[in-house]
Design a protein around this motif. Structure first.
Motif, PDB file in Angstrom:
ATOM      1  N   ARG A   1      45.571  38.344 -78.000  1.00 39.36           N
ATOM      2  CA  ARG A   1      44.566  39.268 -78.537  1.00 39.36           C
ATOM      3  C   ARG A   1      44.841  40.696 -78.062  1.00 39.36           C
ATOM      4  N   GLN A   2      45.256  40.827 -76.826  1.00 41.74           N
ATOM      5  CA  GLN A   2      45.579  42.159 -76.314  1.00 41.74           C
ATOM      6  C   GLN A   2      46.794  42.745 -77.014  1.00 41.74           C
ATOM      7  N   TRP A   3      47.706  41.856 -77.465  1.00 40.70           N
ATOM      8  CA  TRP A   3      48.892  42.320 -78.177  1.00 40.70           C
ATOM      9  C   TRP A   3      48.640  42.485 -79.675  1.00 40.70           C
ATOM     10  N   GLY A   4      47.444  42.120 -80.151  1.00 41.34           N
ATOM     11  CA  GLY A   4      47.139  42.367 -81.550  1.00 41.34           C
ATOM     12  C   GLY A   4      46.414  41.285 -82.291  1.00 41.34           C
ATOM     13  N   SER A   5      46.626  39.996 -81.941  1.00 39.90           N
ATOM     14  CA  SER A   5      45.984  38.914 -82.683  1.00 39.90           C
ATOM     15  C   SER A   5      45.823  37.692 -81.795  1.00 39.90           C
ATOM     16  N   ALA A   6      44.572  37.272 -81.585  1.00 40.63           N
ATOM     17  CA  ALA A   6      44.302  36.114 -80.732  1.00 40.63           C
ATOM     18  C   ALA A   6      44.894  34.838 -81.314  1.00 40.63           C
ATOM     19  N   THR A   7      45.032  34.767 -82.660  1.00 40.96           N
ATOM     20  CA  THR A   7      45.559  33.559 -83.280  1.00 40.96           C
ATOM     21  C   THR A   7      47.002  33.298 -82.871  1.00 40.96           C
ATOM     22  N   GLN A   8      47.710  34.346 -82.420  1.00 39.48           N
ATOM     23  CA  GLN A   8      49.098  34.150 -82.008  1.00 39.48           C
ATOM     24  C   GLN A   8      49.197  33.499 -80.629  1.00 39.48           C
ATOM     25  N   GLY A   9      48.057  33.288 -79.970  1.00 39.73           N
ATOM     26  CA  GLY A   9      48.060  32.530 -78.732  1.00 39.73           C
ATOM     27  C   GLY A   9      48.572  31.114 -78.953  1.00 39.73           C
ATOM     28  N   GLY A  10      48.245  30.574 -80.124  1.00 40.85           N
ATOM     29  CA  GLY A  10      48.762  29.247 -80.464  1.00 40.85           C
ATOM     30  C   GLY A  10      50.272  29.254 -80.594  1.00 40.85           C
ATOM     31  N   GLY A  51      47.215  26.347 -61.924  1.00 39.16           N
ATOM     32  CA  GLY A  51      47.561  27.520 -62.717  1.00 39.16           C
ATOM     33  C   GLY A  51      47.749  27.194 -64.185  1.00 39.16           C
ATOM     34  N   LEU A  52      48.544  26.168 -64.481  1.00 40.00           N
ATOM     35  CA  LEU A  52      48.858  25.843 -65.874  1.00 40.00           C
ATOM     36  C   LEU A  52      47.639  25.407 -66.668  1.00 40.00           C
ATOM     37  N   GLY A  53      46.610  24.922 -65.987  1.00 37.13           N
ATOM     38  CA  GLY A  53      45.392  24.543 -66.698  1.00 37.13           C
ATOM     39  C   GLY A  53      44.757  25.701 -67.434  1.00 37.13           C
ATOM     40  N   GLY A  54      44.959  26.914 -66.938  1.00 35.90           N
ATOM     41  CA  GLY A  54      44.398  28.091 -67.600  1.00 35.90           C
ATOM     42  C   GLY A  54      45.359  28.780 -68.539  1.00 35.90           C
ATOM     43  N   LEU A  55      46.530  28.158 -68.792  1.00 36.22           N
ATOM     44  CA  LEU A  55      47.549  28.849 -69.591  1.00 36.22           C
ATOM     45  C   LEU A  55      47.135  29.014 -71.054  1.00 36.22           C
ATOM     46  N   THR A  56      46.493  28.009 -71.628  1.00 38.24           N
ATOM     47  CA  THR A  56      46.094  28.110 -73.037  1.00 38.24           C
ATOM     48  C   THR A  56      45.098  29.257 -73.242  1.00 38.24           C
ATOM     49  N   ILE A  57      44.086  29.312 -72.385  1.00 41.48           N
ATOM     50  CA  ILE A  57      43.103  30.402 -72.474  1.00 41.48           C
ATOM     51  C   ILE A  57      43.787  31.750 -72.274  1.00 41.48           C
ATOM     52  N   THR A  58      44.663  31.809 -71.289  1.00 44.44           N
ATOM     53  CA  THR A  58      45.344  33.064 -70.983  1.00 44.44           C
ATOM     54  C   THR A  58      46.245  33.493 -72.131  1.00 44.44           C
ATOM     55  N   ALA A  59      46.904  32.541 -72.776  1.00 40.57           N
ATOM     56  CA  ALA A  59      47.783  32.873 -73.909  1.00 40.57           C
ATOM     57  C   ALA A  59      46.985  33.498 -75.051  1.00 40.57           C
ATOM     58  N   VAL A  60      45.808  32.942 -75.315  1.00 33.22           N
ATOM     59  CA  VAL A  60      44.964  33.494 -76.385  1.00 33.22           C
ATOM     60  C   VAL A  60      44.507  34.911 -76.033  1.00 33.22           C
ATOM     61  N   LEU A  61      44.078  35.102 -74.790  1.00 29.36           N
ATOM     62  CA  LEU A  61      43.620  36.423 -74.358  1.00 29.36           C
ATOM     63  C   LEU A  61      44.761  37.438 -74.394  1.00 29.36           C
ATOM     64  N   ALA A  62      45.942  37.015 -73.963  1.00 27.60           N
ATOM     65  CA  ALA A  62      47.098  37.918 -73.975  1.00 27.60           C
ATOM     66  C   ALA A  62      47.483  38.275 -75.405  1.00 27.60           C
TER      67      ALA A  62
END
Length: 302
Positions: free
Chosen positions: A146-155, A133-144
């Protein structure tokens, strides 16, 4: 360079990951008395988590100020420098009965040892499920984000996770908890799952960041607890093989998780829920595999 060449180099470089992530950590036990293993591995885990905060920040800053290729050269220089520094590492000599096994024998022995020892098998299985599960967390954080307004905030979300993990590992190093490391691992998995489930229910980056921080606080002690289990349930002879085997399995699980997260056509919130579920499932798996192990472990120790 052509993509096939770049991929080949990535495969060759990645093959060293388990040795770096597992083999080096196996040396901690050889450098400390048995009573200090728990605290030593908590500090070891903290260095991993701190590097995951500082490393990406430095690379991103260099890429912004100069270029992406300059960042690549910086990473290469860091890895090369680390390789040089390893020559300065020394540990107490270990009696291997004056026998040097073949490479293939050493490679197989790690898997055999993990499989035959119940606590090692349980913690390895649970950590692999968790990192699926955690292996996909970085990708998921970026996608989430972006849905909240800015993909750069995934970092930012992943930074919150890494900061929480560093704080959790440092807290364990300063104040070890009086429970067996395998049960600490189960508790850590539950906290991580709760944090990520909370993030999935958030409506903006700020509260989601707080939940990512909570999830990281849970994940931080997990690594140290896993290391402690590996050191406790192995002999000096097979410790390096077990650490490397465990790291290889976990890295492979995380890579598979990243591939799944990047390819399934679902919303990032569903992905977050899925990752949270894997943490809870890993804790449950650990409990199910260990609930009858106590007496067996005690007999083996006696």
């Amino acid at each position: 360079m052509p993509l096939p060449v770049a991929l080949t180099i990535a495969v060759i470089g990645g093959s060293g990951g388990p040795v770096v992530a597992g083999g080096l950590s196996s040396l901690v036990a050889a450098s400390l008395p048995d009573t200090a293993h728990g605290r030593g591995y908590a500090w070891d885990a903290a260095t991993y988590n701190a590097a995951s905060v500082v490393g990406p920040a430095v690379v991103a800053a260099v890429a912004t100020l100069f270029s992406a290729s300059t960042s690549g050269y910086l990473l290469a220089a860091a890895a090369t420098g680390a390789g040089v520094l390893i020559f300065g590492v020394s540990t107490r000599p270990v009696d291997h009965n004056d026998r040097t096994p073949a490479f293939g024998t050493d490679l197989v022995s790690g898997f055999v040892t993990v499989w035959r020892r119940p606590v090692l098998r349980a913690v390895t299985a649970a950590s692999c499920l968790a990192y699926l599960g955690l292996g996909g967390l970085t990708i998921t954080a970026v996608l989430a984000a972006r849905q909240w307004g800015s993909a750069t905030q995934g970092g930012l979300l992943m930074t919150c996770f890494a900061v929480g993990a560093t704080a959790g590992a440092l807290g364990l190093a300063r104040r070890p908890v009086p429970i067996a490391p395998q049960w600490l691992a189960a508790l850590s998995l539950l906290i991580t799952g709760i944090g990520l489930a909370g993030a999935a229910a958030a409506t903006s980056v700020i509260p989601a960041g707080a939940f990512f921080l909570l999830a990281g606080l849970g994940d931080g002690p997990l690594l140290g607890a896993t290391f402690h289990v590996r050191a406790t349930h192995t002999t000096p002879r097979d410790r390096a093989q077990v650490f490397t085997t465990g790291a290889a399995l976990k890295i492979s699980a995380a890579a598979l998780g990243a591939a799944v997260a990047g390819s399934v056509p679902v919303s990032p919130m569903i992905l977050l829920v899925g990752i949270a579920i894997t943490q809870g499932a890993a804790a449950l798996l650990l409990w199910l595999m260990l609930r009858h192990v106590g007496s067996v472990t005690k007999v083996a120790a006696d």
